[in-house]
Scaffold this active site. Structure first.
Site, PDB file in Angstrom:
ATOM      1  N   GLY A   1       0.816  -1.207   0.000  1.00 37.40           N
ATOM      2  CA  GLY A   1       0.000   0.000   0.000  1.00 37.40           C
ATOM      3  C   GLY A   1       0.846   1.250   0.000  1.00 37.40           C
TER       4      GLY A   1
ATOM      5  N   ASP B   1      -8.514   7.394   3.562  1.00 36.60           N
ATOM      6  CA  ASP B   1      -8.187   6.510   2.446  1.00 36.60           C
ATOM      7  C   ASP B   1      -9.256   5.436   2.269  1.00 36.60           C
ATOM      8  OD1 ASP B   1      -6.657   5.716   0.281  1.00 36.60           O
ATOM      9  OD2 ASP B   1      -5.417   4.339   1.455  1.00 36.60           O
TER      10      ASP B   1
END
Length: 471
Positions: free
Chosen positions: A30, A157
């Site tokens: 990520g 996010d």
């Protein structure tokens, strides 16, 4: 830490206190770090271990931020937020944290398989996301320097990759992942604020988030949920980039979030069946100005629940249902299904009302077919409608057919109706079929009904059959 290690470097290595966790294999990478499947050797269970990304390890400010946000994420004890089990630093100096291992699939994987979801399934998933975010947005209170510090958390996010679906016997259970990149809002000070660093995913980021505004709050997450909702229902994005393919530049997303109006949801192919209420909820989440969005995820969740609840009665929302309680009459009433089996309540739909009435609601009672009376029969009260007048109630009793006289018959006196009068009540007597008189017989009087008047109530009584006189 002379050179960043590769993912394979970590395979089989032990980290944590007393080398508690064995890293087995990489799962994903990520923006903030790399994710690995690991084994908790102390209890023999699988866990997920996330290491801070090598490019961020060198920043003391980022390391401090990572450690702080891990501690706060661990304090978010919600059934809809993935649980943080442990944290630490590897011998090489890489911060990490350990999460529970979930078996299921991400929302991203589900959308790749099924393209678009039904409204009911979409609401079920996003409603659980709202419940998890609600706790984060309210914040947590931690001890600090002998005192207490209240901290509000914005995820920053949210995307289908960070929404995980766990299958259960009762349906899909939703967990929010990756609070490690969350924006921490401290009411007193933000000690780990990065003033010029964007962290998140451009496709789902709110306009104010991309602009790095300092007053970023929970409404940024609501914007991200709007993009996700749009994608779940339409298999498209609000700005038409799905037509162009996957190679969309970050600059294109930035301009679209800032200036491009979202395409109405029901104009997307296959979305014509969606209701205007569904479209309104999604588009409200996507407002450029945070003040025009839902004020909280609780408010968004309430709006989502409202669009999936069936309306009572007819689909015509302009008419209000009328509740009628049947009287204890002997005549039949229409058979209407009702969910209230104990309380005999019949629901009808209002079809009209007197325009001159000041009543908030009008009750309409369907009249049954009036039975034909027989001589001497006592009929139940039968209310009839009236057009005007100061009547609290009007009760009319049908009169029997008056018998035809025979030659030589003496008829009873028949009073004529009166035109007006201020009477509180008027009593009308209904005579049974008159018997054939004999010479010298005196018949009882037979009053007749009245035509009008200012009466509070009208009651008609039925007389029993008169006895036969003897000569």
């Amino acid at each position: 830490m002379n050179s960043p290690p590769s993912s394979n470097f970590w395979n089989g290595r032990f980290v944590g206190d007393n080398q508690r966790y064995r890293i087995d294999r990489p799962i994903a990478a990520g923006g903030m770090g790399e994710v690995f499947l690991a084994t908790d050797t102390r209890v023999g269970q699988q866990v997920v271990l996330k290491l801070l990304k090598d490019t961020l390890v060198a920043s003391p400010e980022m390391r401090k931020r990572f450690e702080r946000e891990v501690a706060i994420s661990a304090a978010l004890q919600s059934d809809h937020i993935v649980k943080i089990i442990d944290c630490g630093v590897t011998p090489e100096g890489y911060p990490f944290y350990v999460m529970e291992y979930l078996r299921g699939q991400t929302l991203r994987h589900l959308l790749l398989c099924e393209k678009r979801l039904s409204v009911e399934r979409t609401v079920s998933i996003i409603s659980q996301v709202c419940q998890g975010l609600h706790l984060a947005h309210q914040g947590v209170t931690l001890q600090k320097d002998g005192g207490h510090e209240h901290i509000q958390v914005v995820h920053r996010d949210l995307k289908p990759d960070n929404i995980f679906l766990v299958p259960t016997d009762l349906g899909e259970w939703v967990k929010i992942l990756d609070f490690g990149v969350a924006k921490i809002r401290n009411q007193s000070s933000d000690q780990t604020h990065l003033t010029h660093t964007f962290i998140g995913t451009f496709r789902y980021a709110a306009p104010e988030q991309i602009q790095n505004k300092e007053n970023l709050d929970s409404r940024a997450d609501i914007y991200s949920l709007g993009i996700i909702l749009y994608e779940m229902l339409s298999a498209a994005d609000p700005f038409g980039f799905h037509i162009q393919g996957n190679n969309i530049s970050e600059a294109s997303w930035v301009l679209a979030h800032a200036y491009e109006p979202p395409k109405p949801l029901r104009e997307q192919p296959g979305c014509e069946h969606l209701s205007a209420e569904v479209e309104a909820v999604v588009l409200k989440c996507l407002q450029k100005n945070p003040n025009h969005r839902f004020a909280s995820v609780a408010e968004l969740n309430q709006a989502l629940q409202a669009i999936t609840q069936p309306a009572l009665g007819s689909t015509n929302t302009s008419q209000k249902p009328i509740i009628v309680h049947p009287q204890s009459h002997s005549y039949p009433v229409p058979a209407v299904e009702s969910s209230q089996s104990d309380a005999e309540t019949i629901i009808f739909q209002q079809t009209g009302y007197n325009q001159e009435s000041n009543d908030d609601s009008v009750t309409q009672i369907p009249q049954p077919i009036e039975p034909q009376p027989t001589p001497g029969e006592v009929l139940p009260p039968h209310p009839s409608p009236y057009a005007s007048g100061n009547y609290d109630s009007v009760t009319q009793i049908p009169q029997p057919i008056e018998p035809q006289p025979t030659p030589g018959e003496v008829l009873p006196p028949h009073p004529s109706p009166y035109a007006s009068g201020n009477h509180d009540s008027v009593t009308q007597l209904l005579q049974p079929e008159a018997p054939q008189p004999t010479p010298g017989e005196v018949l009882p009087p037979h009053p007749s009904p009245y035509a009008s008047g200012n009466h509070d109530s009208v009651t008609q009584l039925l007389q029993p059959e008169a006895p036969q006189p003897t000569p």
